[in-house]
Design a protein around this motif. Structure first.
Motif, PDB file in Angstrom:
ATOM      1  N   GLY A  20      49.736  44.374  45.652  1.00  0.00           N
ATOM      2  CA  GLY A  20      49.774  42.966  46.037  1.00  0.00           C
ATOM      3  C   GLY A  20      48.650  42.113  45.496  1.00  0.00           C
ATOM      4  O   GLY A  20      48.683  40.883  45.602  1.00  0.00           O
ATOM      5  N   PRO A  22      47.738  40.950  42.553  1.00  0.00           N
ATOM      6  CA  PRO A  22      47.966  39.807  41.651  1.00  0.00           C
ATOM      7  C   PRO A  22      48.251  38.501  42.402  1.00  0.00           C
ATOM      8  O   PRO A  22      47.828  37.435  41.959  1.00  0.00           O
ATOM      9  CB  PRO A  22      49.174  40.246  40.827  1.00  0.00           C
ATOM     10  CG  PRO A  22      49.104  41.740  40.823  1.00  0.00           C
ATOM     11  CD  PRO A  22      48.583  42.095  42.189  1.00  0.00           C
ATOM     12  N   TRP A  23      48.924  38.583  43.528  1.00  0.00           N
ATOM     13  CA  TRP A  23      49.219  37.380  44.297  1.00  0.00           C
ATOM     14  C   TRP A  23      48.071  37.044  45.241  1.00  0.00           C
ATOM     15  O   TRP A  23      47.765  35.875  45.450  1.00  0.00           O
ATOM     16  CB  TRP A  23      50.517  37.564  45.088  1.00  0.00           C
ATOM     17  CG  TRP A  23      51.668  37.691  44.133  1.00  0.00           C
ATOM     18  CD1 TRP A  23      52.358  36.676  43.553  1.00  0.00           C
ATOM     19  CD2 TRP A  23      52.198  38.901  43.596  1.00  0.00           C
ATOM     20  NE1 TRP A  23      53.309  37.185  42.692  1.00  0.00           N
ATOM     21  CE2 TRP A  23      53.238  38.549  42.701  1.00  0.00           C
ATOM     22  CE3 TRP A  23      51.928  40.252  43.790  1.00  0.00           C
ATOM     23  CZ2 TRP A  23      53.983  39.484  42.014  1.00  0.00           C
ATOM     24  CZ3 TRP A  23      52.667  41.177  43.112  1.00  0.00           C
ATOM     25  CH2 TRP A  23      53.682  40.799  42.223  1.00  0.00           C
ATOM     26  N   GLY A  26      45.345  35.827  42.813  1.00  0.00           N
ATOM     27  CA  GLY A  26      45.771  34.723  41.974  1.00  0.00           C
ATOM     28  C   GLY A  26      45.874  34.992  40.485  1.00  0.00           C
ATOM     29  O   GLY A  26      45.726  34.076  39.686  1.00  0.00           O
ATOM     30  N   SER A  28      48.715  36.550  39.187  1.00  0.00           N
ATOM     31  CA  SER A  28      50.106  36.948  38.967  1.00  0.00           C
ATOM     32  C   SER A  28      50.720  36.269  37.742  1.00  0.00           C
ATOM     33  O   SER A  28      51.732  36.725  37.221  1.00  0.00           O
ATOM     34  CB  SER A  28      50.953  36.649  40.199  1.00  0.00           C
ATOM     35  OG  SER A  28      50.968  35.259  40.467  1.00  0.00           O
ATOM     36  N   GLY A  29      50.105  35.198  37.247  1.00  0.00           N
ATOM     37  CA  GLY A  29      50.602  34.522  36.059  1.00  0.00           C
ATOM     38  C   GLY A  29      50.254  35.232  34.766  1.00  0.00           C
ATOM     39  O   GLY A  29      50.787  34.911  33.707  1.00  0.00           O
ATOM     40  N   HIS A  30      49.381  36.216  34.828  1.00  0.00           N
ATOM     41  CA  HIS A  30      48.980  36.982  33.641  1.00  0.00           C
ATOM     42  C   HIS A  30      49.758  38.290  33.647  1.00  0.00           C
ATOM     43  O   HIS A  30      49.470  39.193  34.422  1.00  0.00           O
ATOM     44  CB  HIS A  30      47.477  37.245  33.672  1.00  0.00           C
ATOM     45  CG  HIS A  30      46.960  37.832  32.399  1.00  0.00           C
ATOM     46  ND1 HIS A  30      47.267  39.112  32.000  1.00  0.00           N
ATOM     47  CD2 HIS A  30      46.168  37.311  31.444  1.00  0.00           C
ATOM     48  CE1 HIS A  30      46.677  39.364  30.851  1.00  0.00           C
ATOM     49  NE2 HIS A  30      46.003  38.281  30.494  1.00  0.00           N
ATOM     50  N   SER A  31      50.758  38.380  32.799  1.00  0.00           N
ATOM     51  CA  SER A  31      51.687  39.504  32.797  1.00  0.00           C
ATOM     52  C   SER A  31      51.002  40.871  32.685  1.00  0.00           C
ATOM     53  O   SER A  31      51.321  41.798  33.418  1.00  0.00           O
ATOM     54  CB  SER A  31      52.691  39.333  31.653  1.00  0.00           C
ATOM     55  OG  SER A  31      53.582  40.404  31.612  1.00  0.00           O
ATOM     56  N   LEU A  34      49.066  41.655  35.843  1.00  0.00           N
ATOM     57  CA  LEU A  34      50.027  41.865  36.924  1.00  0.00           C
ATOM     58  C   LEU A  34      50.578  43.281  36.889  1.00  0.00           C
ATOM     59  O   LEU A  34      50.505  44.016  37.875  1.00  0.00           O
ATOM     60  CB  LEU A  34      51.173  40.856  36.804  1.00  0.00           C
ATOM     61  CG  LEU A  34      52.372  41.094  37.720  1.00  0.00           C
ATOM     62  CD1 LEU A  34      52.214  40.331  39.010  1.00  0.00           C
ATOM     63  CD2 LEU A  34      53.650  40.692  37.026  1.00  0.00           C
ATOM     64  N   TRP A  35      51.108  43.681  35.730  1.00  0.00           N
ATOM     65  CA  TRP A  35      51.705  45.004  35.612  1.00  0.00           C
ATOM     66  C   TRP A  35      50.658  46.115  35.633  1.00  0.00           C
ATOM     67  O   TRP A  35      50.926  47.216  36.133  1.00  0.00           O
ATOM     68  CB  TRP A  35      52.585  45.091  34.374  1.00  0.00           C
ATOM     69  CG  TRP A  35      53.834  44.284  34.560  1.00  0.00           C
ATOM     70  CD1 TRP A  35      54.126  43.085  33.957  1.00  0.00           C
ATOM     71  CD2 TRP A  35      54.910  44.566  35.438  1.00  0.00           C
ATOM     72  NE1 TRP A  35      55.335  42.617  34.401  1.00  0.00           N
ATOM     73  CE2 TRP A  35      55.840  43.503  35.317  1.00  0.00           C
ATOM     74  CE3 TRP A  35      55.197  45.595  36.315  1.00  0.00           C
ATOM     75  CZ2 TRP A  35      57.033  43.467  36.045  1.00  0.00           C
ATOM     76  CZ3 TRP A  35      56.388  45.552  37.033  1.00  0.00           C
ATOM     77  CH2 TRP A  35      57.283  44.500  36.893  1.00  0.00           C
ATOM     78  N   SER A  37      47.847  46.088  37.377  1.00  0.00           N
ATOM     79  CA  SER A  37      47.454  46.249  38.771  1.00  0.00           C
ATOM     80  C   SER A  37      48.575  46.888  39.585  1.00  0.00           C
ATOM     81  O   SER A  37      48.351  47.842  40.334  1.00  0.00           O
ATOM     82  CB  SER A  37      47.082  44.891  39.366  1.00  0.00           C
ATOM     83  OG  SER A  37      46.728  45.011  40.723  1.00  0.00           O
ATOM     84  N   MET A  38      49.783  46.364  39.437  1.00  0.00           N
ATOM     85  CA  MET A  38      50.905  46.884  40.219  1.00  0.00           C
ATOM     86  C   MET A  38      51.243  48.332  39.840  1.00  0.00           C
ATOM     87  O   MET A  38      51.498  49.160  40.713  1.00  0.00           O
ATOM     88  CB  MET A  38      52.139  46.007  40.021  1.00  0.00           C
ATOM     89  CG  MET A  38      52.072  44.704  40.753  1.00  0.00           C
ATOM     90  SD  MET A  38      53.562  43.705  40.537  1.00  0.00           S
ATOM     91  CE  MET A  38      54.852  44.832  40.982  1.00  0.00           C
TER      92      MET A  38
END
Length: 108
Positions: A20, A22-23, A26, A28-31, A34-35, A37-38
């Motif tokens: 969670g 990335p959200w 802040g 989450s806009g960086h692909s 985001l991936w 971290s997730m």
């Protein structure tokens, strides 16, 4: 509950947090971030839970979770986060690596 189980559950919670992050933080806009971290967060979560009850250097589940922790430590430098986010993510990465190291080094 054993100390090893507590350490595994803490590492699993850190993995869930990284899913969670990335959200929450802040980015989450960086692909890529985001991936990164997730993906590592999911690996940490799953393999920390799979490692419950396992100890020793031969526990491959701990090795995968350990490597996810190493990625957590690299993440802020690969994607150039701000200093506050970098320190926070770096600290959680160090904690994750140490939790898995202690479980791999445990004797019982």
């Amino acid at each position: 509950m054993t100390k090893n189980a507590v350490r595994n559950l803490l590492a699993a919670l850190i993995g869930l947090w990284f899913v969670g992050a990335p959200w929450i933080l802040g980015f989450s806009g960086h692909s890529g971030a985001l991936w990164g971290s997730m993906g590592a967060g999911f690996l940490e979560l799953v393999f920390s839970l799979l490692a419950l009850g396992k100890i020793g250097w031969g526990s491959w589940q701990h090795w995968i979770a350990f490597l996810a922790g190493v990625w957590f430590m690299m993440l802020p430098f690969v994607f150039s986060f701000g200093p506050g986010v970098t320190l926070f993510i770096l600290a959680l990465g160090v904690v994750t690596v140490l939790l898995n190291f202690y479980n791999m080094n445990a004797e019982s």
